[in-house]
Motif scaffolding. Sequence first.
Motif, PDB file in Angstrom:
ATOM      1  N   ASP A   1       0.793   0.634 -14.602  1.00 31.12           N
ATOM      2  CA  ASP A   1       1.807   1.533 -14.024  1.00 31.12           C
ATOM      3  C   ASP A   1       2.044   1.172 -12.559  1.00 31.12           C
ATOM      4  N   LEU A   2       0.942   0.938 -11.849  1.00 36.04           N
ATOM      5  CA  LEU A   2       1.052   0.667 -10.415  1.00 36.04           C
ATOM      6  C   LEU A   2       1.673  -0.705 -10.168  1.00 36.04           C
ATOM      7  N   GLU A   3       1.296  -1.682 -10.999  1.00 36.91           N
ATOM      8  CA  GLU A   3       1.921  -3.005 -10.869  1.00 36.91           C
ATOM      9  C   GLU A   3       3.426  -2.897 -11.045  1.00 36.91           C
ATOM     10  N   ALA A   4       3.834  -2.093 -12.038  1.00 38.00           N
ATOM     11  CA  ALA A   4       5.273  -1.943 -12.307  1.00 38.00           C
ATOM     12  C   ALA A   4       5.975  -1.262 -11.134  1.00 38.00           C
ATOM     13  N   ALA A   5       5.250  -0.372 -10.444  1.00 38.49           N
ATOM     14  CA  ALA A   5       5.856   0.342  -9.322  1.00 38.49           C
ATOM     15  C   ALA A   5       6.001  -0.556  -8.092  1.00 38.49           C
ATOM     16  N   VAL A   6       5.148  -1.562  -8.012  1.00 38.31           N
ATOM     17  CA  VAL A   6       5.074  -2.351  -6.780  1.00 38.31           C
ATOM     18  C   VAL A   6       5.760  -3.710  -6.915  1.00 38.31           C
ATOM     19  N   TYR A   7       5.702  -4.275  -8.123  1.00 35.03           N
ATOM     20  CA  TYR A   7       6.284  -5.605  -8.306  1.00 35.03           C
ATOM     21  C   TYR A   7       7.387  -5.537  -9.348  1.00 35.03           C
ATOM     22  N   SER A   8       8.435  -6.335  -9.122  1.00 39.58           N
ATOM     23  CA  SER A   8       9.471  -6.419 -10.140  1.00 39.58           C
ATOM     24  C   SER A   8       8.923  -7.260 -11.288  1.00 39.58           C
TER      25      SER A   8
ATOM     26  N   GLU B   1       0.849  -1.199   0.000  1.00 36.10           N
ATOM     27  CA  GLU B   1       0.000   0.000   0.000  1.00 36.10           C
ATOM     28  C   GLU B   1       0.887   1.253   0.000  1.00 36.10           C
ATOM     29  N   PHE B   2       1.954   1.180   0.785  1.00 31.53           N
ATOM     30  CA  PHE B   2       2.895   2.307   0.855  1.00 31.53           C
ATOM     31  C   PHE B   2       3.497   2.578  -0.518  1.00 31.53           C
ATOM     32  N   MET B   3       3.914   1.517  -1.212  1.00 38.01           N
ATOM     33  CA  MET B   3       4.556   1.681  -2.522  1.00 38.01           C
ATOM     34  C   MET B   3       3.580   2.255  -3.552  1.00 38.01           C
ATOM     35  N   ILE B   4       2.332   1.824  -3.486  1.00 37.08           N
ATOM     36  CA  ILE B   4       1.319   2.370  -4.407  1.00 37.08           C
ATOM     37  C   ILE B   4       1.122   3.855  -4.138  1.00 37.08           C
ATOM     38  N   LEU B   5       0.985   4.192  -2.865  1.00 38.69           N
ATOM     39  CA  LEU B   5       0.766   5.593  -2.506  1.00 38.69           C
ATOM     40  C   LEU B   5       1.967   6.446  -2.905  1.00 38.69           C
TER      41      LEU B   5
ATOM     42  N   ARG C   1     -12.472   6.231 -13.801  1.00 38.14           N
ATOM     43  CA  ARG C   1     -13.051   5.001 -14.347  1.00 38.14           C
ATOM     44  C   ARG C   1     -12.487   4.646 -15.727  1.00 38.14           C
ATOM     45  N   GLY C   2     -12.025   3.419 -15.834  1.00 40.16           N
ATOM     46  CA  GLY C   2     -11.525   2.932 -17.106  1.00 40.16           C
ATOM     47  C   GLY C   2     -10.109   3.384 -17.429  1.00 40.16           C
ATOM     48  N   VAL C   3      -9.537   4.266 -16.621  1.00 36.93           N
ATOM     49  CA  VAL C   3      -8.188   4.772 -16.903  1.00 36.93           C
ATOM     50  C   VAL C   3      -7.203   4.373 -15.804  1.00 36.93           C
ATOM     51  N   GLY C   4      -7.533   4.724 -14.579  1.00 36.47           N
ATOM     52  CA  GLY C   4      -6.626   4.387 -13.486  1.00 36.47           C
ATOM     53  C   GLY C   4      -6.897   5.220 -12.256  1.00 36.47           C
ATOM     54  N   TYR C   5      -5.822   5.574 -11.578  1.00 37.91           N
ATOM     55  CA  TYR C   5      -5.959   6.284 -10.307  1.00 37.91           C
ATOM     56  C   TYR C   5      -5.040   7.491 -10.274  1.00 37.91           C
ATOM     57  N   ARG C   6      -5.467   8.509  -9.536  1.00 37.78           N
ATOM     58  CA  ARG C   6      -4.578   9.633  -9.297  1.00 37.78           C
ATOM     59  C   ARG C   6      -4.796  10.147  -7.892  1.00 37.78           C
ATOM     60  N   ILE C   7      -3.770  10.820  -7.383  1.00 38.21           N
ATOM     61  CA  ILE C   7      -3.863  11.379  -6.049  1.00 38.21           C
ATOM     62  C   ILE C   7      -4.589  12.720  -6.144  1.00 38.21           C
ATOM     63  N   ALA C   8      -5.482  12.972  -5.211  1.00 33.93           N
ATOM     64  CA  ALA C   8      -6.178  14.269  -5.215  1.00 33.93           C
ATOM     65  C   ALA C   8      -5.225  15.336  -4.712  1.00 33.93           C
ATOM     66  N   GLU C   9      -5.233  16.486  -5.355  1.00 36.39           N
ATOM     67  CA  GLU C   9      -4.247  17.506  -5.002  1.00 36.39           C
ATOM     68  C   GLU C   9      -4.716  18.391  -3.857  1.00 36.39           C
ATOM     69  N   GLY C  10      -6.019  18.492  -3.686  1.00 33.96           N
ATOM     70  CA  GLY C  10      -6.532  19.420  -2.672  1.00 33.96           C
ATOM     71  C   GLY C  10      -6.655  18.817  -1.303  1.00 33.96           C
TER      72      GLY C  10
ATOM     73  N   ASN D   1      -6.075  -9.222 -10.000  1.00 36.62           N
ATOM     74  CA  ASN D   1      -6.806  -8.200  -9.240  1.00 36.62           C
ATOM     75  C   ASN D   1      -6.070  -7.770  -7.971  1.00 36.62           C
ATOM     76  N   VAL D   2      -4.811  -8.176  -7.825  1.00 36.07           N
ATOM     77  CA  VAL D   2      -4.142  -7.933  -6.549  1.00 36.07           C
ATOM     78  C   VAL D   2      -3.903  -6.446  -6.304  1.00 36.07           C
ATOM     79  N   ILE D   3      -3.614  -5.691  -7.367  1.00 34.66           N
ATOM     80  CA  ILE D   3      -3.423  -4.247  -7.207  1.00 34.66           C
ATOM     81  C   ILE D   3      -4.726  -3.594  -6.740  1.00 34.66           C
TER      82      ILE D   3
END
Length: 219
Positions: free
Chosen positions: A173-180, A154-158, A210-219, A188-190
């Motif tokens: 993108d997130l899978e690549a960031a978390v797993y070698s 969870e830390f690595m995803i964040l 939806r359908g694209v991915g995730y992003r961090i909210a800036e506000g 569905n593990v991500i």
Amino acid sequence: MRILLVEDDSMIGKAVQQGLKAAGFTVDWTRSGQTVLASLAETSYNLVLLDLGLPAVNGLDLLKNLRASGNHIPVMIVTARDAVPDRIAGLDAGADDYVLKPFDLDELIARIRSLLRRHAGSGAPILECGALTLDPAGHIVKLRGEPVDLSAREFMILEALMRKPGAVLSRMDLEAAVYSGATKIESNVIEVHLHNLRRKIGADLVRNIRGVGYRIAEG
Ligand code: CA
């Protein structure tokens, strides 16, 4: 402070675990190297104390795999006094410090404290997004100043999301960031990690596009 102790020798393991506990650390002790990567993925540790001479898994290979996966947790290796090449290879493979067997428990504890201090103050910038801060070196996430207990994944995803504020990261993108690349993972593990992450810090902070991915909210 939580330490993962990897040591196959019962006597040494027991003594180190007791000594570190008495010094105020939380210690999980495993005798096998085979469960280390899984343990680090499940639980947030501050340091790994790694015996290089393990029966089934080579401690050096373990360390290399850990660093290859992008995990920078402080690692102190434990080697035999006469094994100079091991020690050098260990440092080359990404260990932060080493102790030689047989070691003095008080010295070990002092070296661990020193390594943790160094790591916490290593100058890696703290990432900030609104009410959320993430300290990559100290492995600490805070929401409105309160620590949030995240698993290593969870830390690595964040961290991946906070390093690209405003950008939408796909599941791949997130899978690549978390797993070698070599790691085979369930499809569905991500999503499971993301679900838990959003439950802990709030779905409004980790937005699902939806359908694209995730992003961090800036506000
Ligand atoms: Ca050993």
